[in-house]
Structure formats: structure tokens, C-alpha cells
Motif scaffolding. Structure first.
Motif, PDB file in Angstrom:
ATOM      1  N   ASP A 130       0.827  -1.208   0.000  1.00 55.25           N
ATOM      2  CA  ASP A 130       0.000   0.000   0.000  1.00 55.25           C
ATOM      3  C   ASP A 130       0.861   1.257   0.000  1.00 55.25           C
ATOM      4  N   LEU A 131       1.896   1.281   0.834  1.00 54.55           N
ATOM      5  CA  LEU A 131       2.767   2.460   0.925  1.00 54.55           C
ATOM      6  C   LEU A 131       3.453   2.734  -0.407  1.00 54.55           C
ATOM      7  N   ALA A 132       4.015   1.688  -1.034  1.00 52.40           N
ATOM      8  CA  ALA A 132       4.752   1.874  -2.284  1.00 52.40           C
ATOM      9  C   ALA A 132       3.826   2.343  -3.398  1.00 52.40           C
ATOM     10  N   ALA A 133       2.606   1.795  -3.447  1.00 51.43           N
ATOM     11  CA  ALA A 133       1.666   2.204  -4.489  1.00 51.43           C
ATOM     12  C   ALA A 133       1.268   3.660  -4.322  1.00 51.43           C
ATOM     13  N   ARG A 134       0.998   4.067  -3.095  1.00 45.03           N
ATOM     14  CA  ARG A 134       0.597   5.455  -2.848  1.00 45.03           C
ATOM     15  C   ARG A 134       1.737   6.423  -3.122  1.00 45.03           C
ATOM     16  N   LEU A 135       2.949   6.058  -2.707  1.00 45.58           N
ATOM     17  CA  LEU A 135       4.086   6.946  -2.946  1.00 45.58           C
ATOM     18  C   LEU A 135       4.374   7.059  -4.436  1.00 45.58           C
ATOM     19  N   GLY A 136       4.296   5.943  -5.159  1.00 42.80           N
ATOM     20  CA  GLY A 136       4.525   5.993  -6.593  1.00 42.80           C
ATOM     21  C   GLY A 136       3.529   6.889  -7.304  1.00 42.80           C
ATOM     22  N   THR A 137       2.268   6.857  -6.857  1.00 44.57           N
ATOM     23  CA  THR A 137       1.252   7.724  -7.437  1.00 44.57           C
ATOM     24  C   THR A 137       1.554   9.183  -7.142  1.00 44.57           C
ATOM     25  N   GLU A 138       1.976   9.477  -5.922  1.00 49.20           N
ATOM     26  CA  GLU A 138       2.287  10.865  -5.541  1.00 49.20           C
ATOM     27  C   GLU A 138       3.478  11.416  -6.320  1.00 49.20           C
ATOM     28  N   LEU A 139       4.514  10.612  -6.457  1.00 50.60           N
ATOM     29  CA  LEU A 139       5.745  11.088  -7.089  1.00 50.60           C
ATOM     30  C   LEU A 139       5.682  11.043  -8.613  1.00 50.60           C
ATOM     31  N   GLY A 140       4.825  10.188  -9.157  1.00 50.94           N
ATOM     32  CA  GLY A 140       4.782  10.019 -10.605  1.00 50.94           C
ATOM     33  C   GLY A 140       5.898   9.150 -11.132  1.00 50.94           C
ATOM     34  N   HIS A 141       6.560   8.406 -10.253  1.00 49.25           N
ATOM     35  CA  HIS A 141       7.646   7.504 -10.621  1.00 49.25           C
ATOM     36  C   HIS A 141       7.422   6.183  -9.889  1.00 49.25           C
ATOM     37  N   PRO A 142       7.666   5.021 -10.529  1.00 46.32           N
ATOM     38  CA  PRO A 142       7.413   3.738  -9.870  1.00 46.32           C
ATOM     39  C   PRO A 142       8.326   3.517  -8.675  1.00 46.32           C
ATOM     40  N   VAL A 143       7.796   2.819  -7.674  1.00 45.03           N
ATOM     41  CA  VAL A 143       8.512   2.595  -6.413  1.00 45.03           C
ATOM     42  C   VAL A 143       8.563   1.108  -6.103  1.00 45.03           C
ATOM     43  N   HIS A 306       2.792   6.657 -21.500  1.00 47.81           N
ATOM     44  CA  HIS A 306       1.774   6.153 -20.573  1.00 47.81           C
ATOM     45  C   HIS A 306       1.702   4.627 -20.606  1.00 47.81           C
ATOM     46  N   ARG A 307       1.891   4.027 -21.781  1.00 48.22           N
ATOM     47  CA  ARG A 307       1.871   2.573 -21.865  1.00 48.22           C
ATOM     48  C   ARG A 307       3.031   1.970 -21.083  1.00 48.22           C
ATOM     49  N   THR A 308       4.207   2.556 -21.215  1.00 43.45           N
ATOM     50  CA  THR A 308       5.370   2.070 -20.477  1.00 43.45           C
ATOM     51  C   THR A 308       5.190   2.283 -18.989  1.00 43.45           C
ATOM     52  N   ARG A 309       4.673   3.440 -18.618  1.00 37.98           N
ATOM     53  CA  ARG A 309       4.464   3.731 -17.198  1.00 37.98           C
ATOM     54  C   ARG A 309       3.484   2.733 -16.578  1.00 37.98           C
ATOM     55  N   ARG A 310       2.413   2.403 -17.300  1.00 38.10           N
ATOM     56  CA  ARG A 310       1.458   1.443 -16.760  1.00 38.10           C
ATOM     57  C   ARG A 310       2.105   0.079 -16.546  1.00 38.10           C
ATOM     58  N   SER A 311       3.068  -0.271 -17.406  1.00 36.05           N
ATOM     59  CA  SER A 311       3.690  -1.592 -17.316  1.00 36.05           C
ATOM     60  C   SER A 311       4.695  -1.705 -16.185  1.00 36.05           C
ATOM     61  N   THR A 352      -7.965   3.449 -20.622  1.00 33.87           N
ATOM     62  CA  THR A 352      -6.787   2.590 -20.563  1.00 33.87           C
ATOM     63  C   THR A 352      -6.363   2.439 -19.118  1.00 33.87           C
ATOM     64  N   THR A 353      -6.001   1.222 -18.736  1.00 32.84           N
ATOM     65  CA  THR A 353      -5.606   0.929 -17.359  1.00 32.84           C
ATOM     66  C   THR A 353      -4.479  -0.098 -17.368  1.00 32.84           C
ATOM     67  N   ARG A 354      -3.986  -0.415 -16.182  1.00 40.34           N
ATOM     68  CA  ARG A 354      -2.958  -1.440 -16.063  1.00 40.34           C
ATOM     69  C   ARG A 354      -3.502  -2.846 -16.305  1.00 40.34           C
ATOM     70  N   VAL A 355      -4.814  -2.991 -16.379  1.00 35.99           N
ATOM     71  CA  VAL A 355      -5.385  -4.316 -16.624  1.00 35.99           C
ATOM     72  C   VAL A 355      -6.041  -4.399 -17.995  1.00 35.99           C
ATOM     73  N   GLY A 356      -5.739  -3.446 -18.866  1.00 31.22           N
ATOM     74  CA  GLY A 356      -6.280  -3.471 -20.218  1.00 31.22           C
ATOM     75  C   GLY A 356      -7.057  -2.208 -20.536  1.00 31.22           C
ATOM     76  N   TRP A 357      -7.808  -2.229 -21.648  1.00 31.36           N
ATOM     77  CA  TRP A 357      -8.559  -1.047 -22.051  1.00 31.36           C
ATOM     78  C   TRP A 357      -9.999  -1.434 -22.368  1.00 31.36           C
ATOM     79  N   LEU A 358     -10.866  -0.426 -22.261  1.00 31.00           N
ATOM     80  CA  LEU A 358     -12.295  -0.590 -22.541  1.00 31.00           C
ATOM     81  C   LEU A 358     -12.760   0.590 -23.375  1.00 31.00           C
ATOM     82  N   ASP A 359     -13.541   0.315 -24.405  1.00 31.56           N
ATOM     83  CA  ASP A 359     -14.187   1.364 -25.184  1.00 31.56           C
ATOM     84  C   ASP A 359     -15.643   1.496 -24.730  1.00 31.56           C
ATOM     85  N   PHE A 360     -16.110   2.760 -24.589  1.00 38.07           N
ATOM     86  CA  PHE A 360     -17.454   3.015 -24.080  1.00 38.07           C
ATOM     87  C   PHE A 360     -18.335   3.642 -25.149  1.00 38.07           C
TER      88      PHE A 360
END
Length: 401
Positions: A130-143, A306-311, A352-360
Motif C-alpha cells: 500500500d505504501l509503495a503504491a501510494r508513494l509511486g502515485t504521488e511522485l509520478g515515478h514507480p517505487v 503512458h503505456r510504459t508507465r502502466r507496465s 486505458t488501465t494497467r489491466v487493459g482497455w475498454l471502449d465506451f
């Protein structure tokens, strides 16, 4: 005058849940961004109690009860890393995997002075996840997160630098840290300290930039490239290292070049053969350079970015049984929310998400925008078919009532 990116500006609504200011530093986020980030080390005393994140009992559980395999653990002593075969063994009947951690071998290595390095804790220990995910979101860089468990009066690694920024969180015990200025500032991922071994050793003999002892609750931030070595003192030392894998301008340049080359694949002249008998670039280079410069001007690396960042990270954990239960009991008053750490982006009609994409369809764009706020919404307000589709896709999850 320097300006702070919009994503770093304070809002009273989200301060309480932020990791950086509440658990890692005593500066404001703006001060850290302008004066510290990527520039200089920062030592913060007594910023937080980290016992809720990690502990000695967590180490024992991970090593002896979780069936971890390599590379989730390394063993090091005096600058050398032990062979994996020296601390792994088959898992026994029903789990005949040859590289599971051997707790007896690890105990003997630890008693002999070796440091245990529990790697990728963002995958194996929920509070750190949880901590790493939240920090990565705040910083904009993976943790990523590692734990270093060092016996008294021992060190696992000699002076070196990392190719990522780190926050060092002292959990238990105390550790002496000696920090020197970089010999190769801002190294890229493929520029490890071993390529500058002699310069690192020479610099480590000079006057230290920081020579201090971290106690429980202290945090040390080190930008990539800063030399460091650490030694446990009178008791077992446990510290967490949050490694921030920073995006660089060089990485963005690589993506721009890749995007430009993708455009040039559609240029029939660029796909043409060089002259027969060519023994060098010759006159063709000027033509290629012109076309490449034009493609660089036209190329947009944003989708690739964005694709690389999601991966580079994973979404928040999702329990399949809880997800099935939410689907089976779905009603108008069922609260749902966007799954955390999805890196969800709505561009046009595509999510687009880390688990794929959906068209609406057009009718679903309004609820699609609403869920991006991350809050809980009654399923009936979004539309039951819409919610069912996103629950099945793993994009929405049940929210607490």
C-alpha cells in the motif's frame, strides 16, 4: 523563478492521506520538489513510527512461512553476494520447487554475519504494498521496496551508488551511514557503480558528505548516484529502502526516437534499400537525417510514455472471491470504486488501465468520468450494466459501505 508542477501543489483535501509529507519528510512537498528532489540528500529525524509497515516478526514470517522463492531474497556479507543455492532448497511434498528459501540455511548465514535482503516487498507484504503504491502515485515515478536485515556490527555491501533514488526508513536497531558525493552524477539504469569501481573506491576514502547514525523513525533520502555504505551497530538493524525508479529526460528521448522510427516505417522511401555495394552511410546519411528530424518534430511519444508507465507497476491487489461476491450481490445501493493504482486514463471513448482497455458508448462516458475521482459511488448512480462490466474487467471493486 522555478515553478512547482501542478501535480505537486498542495490541496487540503488530500494532505492527510499523502505518504511523502506525513511519513518521509518534514518539509512541504513544494520545498522538497524545488530544493531536494534529485539534487541532494535529506536526513529527517523521527519523522514516523514504521512498526506498522514492517518488523522483526514480519521478517521471520516471510522467511519461514510464506514459501518465498528467489529472487525475493538475497544474502550478502562484506560486499559479496552469496550464491542462491546456498540458501534455497526444494519445498517438499506437494511443492517440489527447487529454489524456495531454506530457513535453516538462512539462519546459519545470518548468525555468521550475513545481511538478509528481502526484495520486492511491494509484492509480498501488504502494508508495504500500500505504501509503495501510494508513494509511486504521488511522485509520478514507480517505487519498489526492499528490507535489509543486518546482524550487529556487520555490513552487507561496500561503498556503492544506486541507479534509482532511495528513501531509507530505519525500522529497528541503528545503523551508521556514510555518504559521499557522486563520481557519476545522475546515472542511467544501464550505468551501474561497477563501471566506476575505482572512482567509487577512491571517493569513499575521502571526507564524507554525511556520516550519521539512523535510529528508528529516521529517514534518509539519497538521489541516484550518491555513494553510500552502512553498518549495523549494537543490535540487529532492519531498514526499508523505497527505491524510486525515476523517469529521465533520456528515457523520454528514447521514447521520442522510438515514436519517430514508427512513423518512418510508413515512409516508402525510408524503407528503400541502400545502393548496391555500399560500404558506409555516404550521401544517404543526409537524406535519412532530414527525414528523421522531420519525424522527430511530428512524433508524439505520449501514448508510449503512458503505456510504459502502466507496465512498470501493478494495480492494487484484488481478491477474486470478493469480486465474485460483489457481482452476485450487485444492487443499486452497492458501493463501488475504481481499483487503486490502475493508472486509469480516459482518452476519447477509451479507458486505458494497467489491466487493459475498454471502449465506451457515448451514454457511458459520464459515469466513466465519475469513477476517475477514486471515490465510492452507488452502483445505481452509475448504471448497473456499466458497473457489472467494469467489475468483470477488474476495473471497479467493491467499496466499504
Amino acid at each position: 523563478m522555478s515553478t512547482v508542477p501542478t501535480t505537486l501543489r498542495d490541496t487540503a483535501a488530500d494532505f492527510e492521506g499523502r505518504v511523502l509529507e506525513t511519513r518521509l519528510i518534514s518539509l512541504s512537498r513544494e520545498e522538497f520538489a524545488l530544493d531536494v528532489w534529485g539534487r541532494t540528500p535529506l536526513l529527517t529525524r523521527g519523522v514516523s513510527d514504521f512498526s506498522d509497515l514492517f518488523s522483526a516478526s514480519a521478517v521471520d514470517e516471510l522467511v519461514s512461512r510464506r514459501g518465498l522463492r528467489t529472487p525475493f531474497l538475497r544474502v550478502a556479507k562484506d560486499g559479496s553476494t552469496a550464491a542462491e543455492s546456498s540458501f534455497t532448497s526444494p519445498g517438499g511434498v506437494g511443492a517440489s520447487v527447487a529454489d524456495q528459501l531454506d530457513d535453516t540455511a538462512l539462519w546459519r548465514s545470518f548468525a555468521d554475519g550475513s545481511t538478509l535482503v528481502l526484495q520486492a516487498l511491494q509484492r509480498t507484504w501488504e502494508p508495504v504494498t500500500d505504501l509503495a503504491a501510494r508513494l509511486g502515485t504521488e511522485l509520478g515515478h514507480p517505487v519498489q521496496a526492499n528490507a535489509y536485515v543486518t546482524p550487529p556490527q556487520n555490513r552487507g555491501f561496500d561503498d556503492h551508488y544506486d541507479v534509482h533514488d532511495v528513501f531509507v526508513l530505519q525500522v529497528t536497531g541503528s545503523k551508521r551511514w556514510i555518504v559521499h558525493e557522486p563520481v557519476h552524477p545522475d546515472p542511467l539504469r544501464d550505468q551501474p557503480w561497477t563501471a566506476h569501481r575505482a572512482a567509487v573506491a577512491d571517493a569513499a576514502r575521502g571526507e564524507a558528505y554525511i556520516d550519521t547514525v539512523l535510529e528508528p523513525g529516521d529517514v534518509l533520502y539519497l538521489p541516484r548516484g550518491w555513494l553510500h555504505a552502512a553498518e549495523a551497530l549494537g543490535a540487529v538493524s532492519i531498514h526499508l529502502t523505497l527505491g524510486v525508479h525515476t523517469w529521465t529526460r533520456h528515457a523520454l528521448a528514447e521514447q521520442l526516437a522510438e515514436s519517430a522510427l514508427a512513423l518512418l516505417r510508413e515512409d516508402v522511401e525510408m524503407r528503400g534499400s541502400l545502393p548496391l555495394g555500399v560500404d558506409g552511410p555516404g550521401e544517404e546519411l543526409a537524406f535519412v537525417r532530414r527525414r528523421l528530424l522531420a519525424a522527430l518534430t511530428e512524433a508524439d511519444p505520449t501514448p508510449l510514455f503512458h503505456r510504459t508507465r502502466r507496465s512498470q507497476a501493478r494495480p492494487a491487489p484484488m481478491g477474486p472471491l470478493a469480486q465474485l461476491g460483489a457481482l452476485e450481490s450487485l444492487a443499486a445501493d452497492t458501493p463501488v470504486r475504481l481499483r487503486e493504482a490502475l493508472e486509469a486514463r480516459l482518452v476519447g471513448r477509451r479507458l486505458t488501465t494497467r489491466v487493459g482497455w475498454l471502449d465506451f458508448p457515448e451514454a457511458d462516458l459520464a459515469p466513466a468520468l465519475r469513477i476517475l475521482d477514486g471515490g465510492a459511488h452507488p452502483a445505481g448512480d452509475l448504471g448497473l450494466p456499466f458497473v457489472e462490466r467494469l467489475l468483470r474487467a477488474g476495473v471497479l471493486v467493491p467499496a466499504e459501505s
